[in-house]
Design an enzyme around this catalytic site. Structure first.
Site, PDB file in Angstrom:
ATOM      1  NE  ARG A 115     -49.127-142.457 -88.052  1.00 52.92           N
ATOM      2  CZ  ARG A 115     -50.078-142.804 -88.681  1.00 52.92           C
ATOM      3  NH1 ARG A 115     -50.739-142.181 -89.704  1.00 52.92           N
ATOM      4  NH2 ARG A 115     -50.992-143.708 -88.091  1.00 52.92           N
TER       5      ARG A 115
ATOM      6  CG  LEU B  52     -45.840-136.538 -73.289  1.00 55.74           C
ATOM      7  CD1 LEU B  52     -44.960-135.863 -72.469  1.00 55.74           C
ATOM      8  CD2 LEU B  52     -45.949-138.130 -73.122  1.00 55.74           C
ATOM      9  CG  ASN B  53     -49.059-138.622 -78.400  1.00 56.39           C
ATOM     10  OD1 ASN B  53     -49.619-137.768 -78.639  1.00 56.39           O
ATOM     11  ND2 ASN B  53     -48.908-139.202 -79.803  1.00 56.39           N
ATOM     12  CG  ASP B  54     -45.727-140.696 -80.547  1.00 55.60           C
ATOM     13  OD1 ASP B  54     -46.640-141.187 -79.728  1.00 55.60           O
ATOM     14  OD2 ASP B  54     -45.578-140.893 -81.807  1.00 55.60           O
TER      15      ASP B  54
ATOM     16  CD  GLU C 123     -49.184-145.098 -85.217  1.00 56.58           C
ATOM     17  OE1 GLU C 123     -49.839-144.292 -85.683  1.00 56.58           O
ATOM     18  OE2 GLU C 123     -48.814-145.405 -83.964  1.00 56.58           O
TER      19      GLU C 123
ATOM     20  CE1 TYR D  18     -51.242-135.859 -85.355  1.00 57.51           C
ATOM     21  CE2 TYR D  18     -51.197-137.752 -86.718  1.00 57.51           C
ATOM     22  CZ  TYR D  18     -51.742-136.942 -86.040  1.00 57.51           C
ATOM     23  OH  TYR D  18     -53.268-137.165 -85.858  1.00 57.51           O
ATOM     24  CB  SER D  19     -44.054-138.642 -84.374  1.00 58.47           C
ATOM     25  OG  SER D  19     -44.827-138.831 -82.966  1.00 58.47           O
TER      26      SER D  19
ATOM     27  CD  GLN E  59     -46.658-135.783 -81.799  1.00 53.32           C
ATOM     28  OE1 GLN E  59     -48.021-135.831 -82.361  1.00 53.32           O
ATOM     29  NE2 GLN E  59     -45.938-134.952 -82.339  1.00 53.32           N
TER      30      GLN E  59
HETATM   31  C1  FRU Z   1     -47.890-142.566 -82.484  1.00 50.02           C
HETATM   32  C2  FRU Z   1     -48.501-141.671 -83.424  1.00 50.02           C
HETATM   33  C3  FRU Z   1     -47.458-141.397 -84.447  1.00 50.02           C
HETATM   34  C4  FRU Z   1     -48.207-140.016 -84.967  1.00 50.02           C
HETATM   35  C5  FRU Z   1     -48.295-139.267 -83.464  1.00 50.02           C
HETATM   36  C6  FRU Z   1     -49.599-138.445 -83.440  1.00 50.02           C
HETATM   37  O1  FRU Z   1     -48.530-142.656 -81.133  1.00 50.02           O
HETATM   38  O2  FRU Z   1     -49.657-142.038 -83.889  1.00 50.02           O
HETATM   39  O3  FRU Z   1     -47.601-142.444 -85.640  1.00 50.02           O
HETATM   40  O4  FRU Z   1     -47.147-139.155 -85.820  1.00 50.02           O
HETATM   41  O5  FRU Z   1     -48.505-140.658 -82.803  1.00 50.02           O
HETATM   42  O6  FRU Z   1     -49.480-137.807 -82.313  1.00 50.02           O
END
Ligand code: FRU
Length: 481
Positions: A170, A38-40, A224, A99-100, A56
């Site tokens: 982005r 998991l990320n954002d 970002e 992406y985010s 994410q």
């Molecule tokens: C930030 C990021 C965003 C991007 C996403 C991709 O962590 O790099 O800029 O949209 O993660 O997973």
């Protein structure tokens, strides 16, 4: 479910999720992926009585992979239920990852989601992946229920962004104001400085660039996950905002204090002037000074509260790790935090809903020790000049000494509680209050009503808390459901 690529991704996702077992560091009240990475936080919104959070998500590999949007819901922002996957990378304009992005809910209950469709060319061409070899497409989809989404519409592409930006543009964040719609996106300029692009729209599909915002001095090469919001005074909601906040996650800060901090940062500039026109950014302030915090996003509840959720993780981190990878998953969100302003300072504290789950209170003066504190909420109040020291799970130390508030792990080997984390600190001349929220594998610390925050993942062998704070009042609760 969508085209054949989306259908197969969906089938495979369900297979890996059906074998999930998060193991001993599974979180109780922090949003985690069922498996994988998991990320954002993305698309945070309230629809009716339900809170929606997307993330994410790379279900096939705990170390990351192609990104889709996982989806969870909650009635109170504390107990999250995983709902499946909402958006797959299944179109030519998002095949390198969904992406985010963010969500906006119209009065008729329609949710409008905007995200970045990532495309990275892997065809053997000679690309630098900064000014060539990649696309950042802005995509618009709608939903009535937060789970089923409409046809994807491409609304902006690289040709629509300024000439002197690289291909790194982005993370659209959208809002509505005075009958119009606005969007911020983060960008990397060709001269390797970060900026925020501001777009305006009447209909959510055609967008024009109305402003570009950056700091007086260059501040990192890329910004970002931008966000813009206005904080009103709690007591006077309908008056002028007390602070206009431009939040960004800058990459590439070097020198001075940045070298002792995380590889990438997340923080905010208080903005003076007009986000759509002339404006000036005040000095950057970190959202969180701990080890694990990045790419936060905010949303407003139906009742008007501004809530921030961060990714409790750090991209490209070389020195420490997360022991959950052995159990097939990695990373989680922070606890949702309510943002307020007082005397020109931005404050963040856990959403008040957490207090509903406080049980078994123990109260003491000056010192308190407890065992079995796997999920807890603790307040230490009235610390003043007499000092503060806490030890959590035998190895995580919180101290306030010599004008510094520090979070430090006593051991640093890979299998220690901190899994390689060492120390983070911030200067602090006066300490009155500390609040600590612990889950099975995370600690979040809020100092002086949320002027400072420190978040970290941790991997205890035993759960315990020991606090020394002469003259202060210490209150400790278990969090149970
Ligand atoms: C930030 C990021 C965003 C991007 C996403 C991709 O962590 O790099 O800029 O949209 O993660 O997973």
């Amino acid at each position: 479910m969508g085209n054949p690529l989306a259908a197969d991704l969906n089938t495979l996702r369900k297979i890996v999720e059906s074998n999930a077992n998060q193991g001993r560091y599974a979180q109780e009240f922090h949003l985690t992926p069922p498996v994988g990475w998991l990320n954002d936080p993305n698309g945070l919104a309230q629809l009716g009585d339900t809170f929606h959070a997307y993330f994410q998500y790379s279900p096939f590999n705990a170390e990351g992979g192609v990104k889709m949007w996982g989806h969870s819901t909650s009635e109170d922002m504390i107990r999250w239920e995983y709902e499946g996957t909402a958006l797959y990378p299944d179109q030519p304009f998002d095949v390198g990852g969904v992406y985010s992005g963010s969500a906006l809910v119209e009065d008729d209950g329609t949710m409008h989601v905007f995200y970045t469709g990532n495309v990275k060319y892997e065809d053997g061409g000679d690309y630098d992946y900064v000014t060539s070899g990649r696309e950042a497409n802005t995509v618009h989809v709608t939903s009535k229920d937060g789970q089923h989404f409409s046809h994807k519409r491409l609304v902006l592409g690289n040709a629509d962004y300024p000439e002197d930006d690289t291909n790194h543009v982005r993370d659209p964040k959208v809002w509505r104001s005075g009958g119009k719609y606005y969007m911020v996106q983060g960008a990397r300029k060709k001269n390797d400085t970060g900026e925020v692009l501001v777009f305006e729209s009447d209909d959510l599909d055609s967008w024009r660039l109305v402003n570009r915002i950056t700091s007086d001095e260059p501040f990192g090469y890329m910004w970002e996950c931008p966000d813009y919001f206005e904080v009103t005074d709690d007591a006077r909601r309908d008056t002028e905002p007390v602070a206009k906040v431009l939040s960004v996650s800058p990459q590439g800060l070097r020198g001075g204090d940045w070298d002792r901090r995380n590889v990438y940062q997340s923080g905010y500039f208080v903005l003076h002037g007009d986000v759509l026109g002339e404006c000036k950014l005040k000095p950057f302030a970190l959202w969180d000074a701990g080890f694990d915090f990045y790419a936060p996003q905010t949303f407003q509840t139906a009742g008007g509260r501004r809530i921030l959720i961060g990714w409790m993780g750090m991209p490209d981190e070389k020195y420490y790790s997360n022991l959950t990878v052995e159990d097939g998953w990695q990373h989680c969100f922070t606890i949702p935090r309510e943002i307020t302003a007082r005397n020109g300072r931005i404050l963040q504290m856990p959403v008040r809903e957490l207090e509903r789950y406080r049980h078994n209170g123990r109260f003491s003066n000056a010192a308190l020790s407890a065992e079995g504190t796997q999920c807890f909420d603790m307040e230490v109040v009235g610390i003043r000049s007499r000092g503060f020291r806490a030890k959590i799970a035998n190895e995580l130390e919180l101290t306030w000494e010599k004008g510094r508030f520090a979070m430090r792990f006593a051991k640093q080997d890979e299998k220690s509680v901190g899994a390689g984390r060492i120390q983070r600190f911030e200067h602090l001349d006066f300490l009155d209050k500390v609040r600590v929220v612990g889950d099975a594998s995370s600690i979040e610390v809020f100092v002086n009503d949320g002027v400072l925050a420190f978040s970290t993942r941790y991997y205890p062998k035993e759960y315990n808390v020991d606090v020394q704070a002469a003259s202060a009042e210490i209150r400790l609760w278990d969090i149970t459901f």
